[in-house]
Design a protein around this motif. Structure first.
Motif, PDB file in Angstrom:
ATOM      1  N   UNK A 119     -17.287  -8.059  -3.262  1.00 27.63           N
ATOM      2  CA  UNK A 119     -17.426  -7.871  -4.029  1.00 27.63           C
ATOM      3  C   UNK A 119     -15.658  -7.559  -3.904  1.00 27.63           C
ATOM      4  N   UNK A 120     -15.046  -7.351  -2.452  1.00 28.13           N
ATOM      5  CA  UNK A 120     -14.280  -7.653  -1.705  1.00 28.13           C
ATOM      6  C   UNK A 120     -13.589  -8.194  -2.038  1.00 28.13           C
ATOM      7  N   UNK A 121     -13.905  -9.869  -2.036  1.00 29.95           N
ATOM      8  CA  UNK A 121     -13.474 -11.191  -1.673  1.00 29.95           C
ATOM      9  C   UNK A 121     -13.760 -11.407  -3.042  1.00 29.95           C
TER      10      UNK A 121
ATOM     11  N   UNK B 209      -7.618  -8.773 -12.138  1.00 31.07           N
ATOM     12  CA  UNK B 209      -6.754  -8.069 -10.868  1.00 31.07           C
ATOM     13  C   UNK B 209      -6.778  -6.347 -11.223  1.00 31.07           C
ATOM     14  N   UNK B 210      -6.411  -5.637 -11.809  1.00 37.69           N
ATOM     15  CA  UNK B 210      -6.559  -4.336 -12.263  1.00 37.69           C
ATOM     16  C   UNK B 210      -7.835  -4.018 -12.313  1.00 37.69           C
ATOM     17  N   UNK B 211      -8.535  -4.369 -12.842  1.00 39.49           N
ATOM     18  CA  UNK B 211     -10.107  -4.062 -12.894  1.00 39.49           C
ATOM     19  C   UNK B 211     -11.085  -4.038 -11.612  1.00 39.49           C
ATOM     20  N   UNK B 212     -10.330  -5.367 -11.034  1.00 41.66           N
ATOM     21  CA  UNK B 212     -10.861  -5.730  -9.386  1.00 41.66           C
ATOM     22  C   UNK B 212     -10.644  -4.916  -8.258  1.00 41.66           C
ATOM     23  N   UNK B 213      -9.172  -4.022  -8.949  1.00 36.66           N
ATOM     24  CA  UNK B 213      -8.525  -3.105  -7.674  1.00 36.66           C
ATOM     25  C   UNK B 213      -8.947  -1.602  -7.394  1.00 36.66           C
ATOM     26  N   UNK B 214      -9.859  -1.353  -9.091  1.00 35.89           N
ATOM     27  CA  UNK B 214     -10.025  -0.233  -9.139  1.00 35.89           C
ATOM     28  C   UNK B 214     -11.260   0.072  -8.585  1.00 35.89           C
ATOM     29  N   UNK B 215     -11.648  -1.320  -8.570  1.00 41.10           N
ATOM     30  CA  UNK B 215     -13.100  -1.366  -7.576  1.00 41.10           C
ATOM     31  C   UNK B 215     -13.585  -1.458  -5.977  1.00 41.10           C
ATOM     32  N   UNK B 216     -12.102  -1.688  -6.129  1.00 41.75           N
ATOM     33  CA  UNK B 216     -12.004  -1.746  -4.428  1.00 41.75           C
ATOM     34  C   UNK B 216     -11.234  -0.783  -4.145  1.00 41.75           C
TER      35      UNK B 216
ATOM     36  N   UNK C 118     -15.262   1.689  -3.636  1.00 42.21           N
ATOM     37  CA  UNK C 118     -15.282   1.489  -3.207  1.00 42.21           C
ATOM     38  C   UNK C 118     -15.241   1.732  -1.782  1.00 42.21           C
ATOM     39  N   UNK C 119     -13.600   2.084  -1.467  1.00 41.00           N
ATOM     40  CA  UNK C 119     -12.807   2.401   0.101  1.00 41.00           C
ATOM     41  C   UNK C 119     -13.340   3.693   0.041  1.00 41.00           C
ATOM     42  N   UNK C 120     -13.233   4.789  -0.947  1.00 39.98           N
ATOM     43  CA  UNK C 120     -13.484   6.050  -1.108  1.00 39.98           C
ATOM     44  C   UNK C 120     -14.446   6.759  -0.451  1.00 39.98           C
ATOM     45  N   UNK C 121     -15.961   5.664  -0.458  1.00 40.55           N
ATOM     46  CA  UNK C 121     -17.032   5.960  -0.611  1.00 40.55           C
ATOM     47  C   UNK C 121     -18.368   5.003  -0.194  1.00 40.55           C
TER      48      UNK C 121
ATOM     49  N   UNK D  89     -16.551   1.234 -13.018  1.00 42.41           N
ATOM     50  CA  UNK D  89     -15.712   0.545 -12.911  1.00 42.41           C
ATOM     51  C   UNK D  89     -15.268  -0.118 -13.807  1.00 42.41           C
ATOM     52  N   UNK D  90     -15.271  -1.282 -13.750  1.00 44.36           N
ATOM     53  CA  UNK D  90     -14.773  -2.224 -14.801  1.00 44.36           C
ATOM     54  C   UNK D  90     -14.641  -2.001 -16.467  1.00 44.36           C
ATOM     55  N   UNK D  91     -15.940  -1.213 -16.870  1.00 44.56           N
ATOM     56  CA  UNK D  91     -16.342  -1.200 -18.492  1.00 44.56           C
ATOM     57  C   UNK D  91     -15.290  -0.206 -18.452  1.00 44.56           C
TER      58      UNK D  91
END
Length: 215
Positions: A14-16, A45-52, A55-58, A73-75
């Motif tokens: 997911x990070x990659x 790009x915006x959606x995957x930044x939100x995903x990261x 994930x970084x939060x926990x 998160x993507x939805x």
């Protein structure tokens, strides 16, 4: 050959994918500007930044928690068709994988197949419609057939990524039958489908994460 993939490796995937969506933002937008709304790169790009950020939060401990979190998160953060489609893909993957820390090759293939089925249910796409399905379906089929031939998971995912890239390239001459691109009729031919392009990157990054995890 038996091989597995765990939550950490899928987190790495997911990070990659997030990095790749940012790196390819302009290219995907250029593809989408030719036959769509010119927002696929920015949206992904915006959606995957939100995903990261989520994930970084926990960091999730189980695969279903990880993938369902990505999907939700993507939805909630991506507009257009890509948010619901990619979101459904990850949600279905997570639901199928279950609350486990590790998947064997067959279980991952089953989860990816469920994700594909979710995309079909959401978007009603078929082969040749010039959508992300044209990259995703060949990738999932190649994974199944390569595993059935006795390959390990990492090698099978490389085959899946290669099939996704071939499927992406095969969208260029197609006339779109779904989505905004279908409004262009014959003028949609001669362009790569942006959803197929991002899907090829999805499988490319999964293959890379699995290869690194396998050592």
């Amino acid at each position: 050959m038996t091989s597995t993939i765990d939550t950490a490796a899928l987190h790495d995937w997911i990070s990659r994918f997030a990095v790749a969506m940012n790196d390819n933002r302009e290219w995907l937008t250029e593809l989408d500007s030719a036959i769509g709304d010119a927002d696929h790169g920015a949206n992904m790009a915006r959606g995957m930044a939100a995903v990261v950020d989520k994930l970084d939060a926990g960091a999730p401990e189980t695969i279903d928690e990880l993938l369902k979190g990505v999907g939700m998160t993507l939805v909630s953060s991506v507009g257009g068709a890509s948010g619901p489609l990619y979101g459904t893909f990850f949600l279905r993957m997570g639901m199928t994988a279950g609350a486990v820390p590790t998947l064997d090759a067959a279980s991952l293939a089953t989860a990816l197949r469920a994700g594909l089925d979710g995309v079909v249910a959401r978007g009603k796409a078929e082969a040749g419609d010039k959508t992300m399905y044209d990259a995703m379906a060949p990738a999932v089929d190649a994974l199944d057939s390569t595993l059935a031939a006795g390959a390990g998971l990492a090698a099978a995912l490389v085959a899946a990524a290669d099939a996704a890239a071939a499927g992406r390239d095969a969208t260029r001459p197609l006339v779109a039958r779904k989505g905004r691109a279908s409004y262009l009729g014959e003028r949609s031919a001669g362009h790569l489908d942006p959803g197929a392009a991002s899907t090829a990157i999805l499988f490319e990054t999964l293959a890379a994460a699995a290869q690194d995890a396998a050592g």
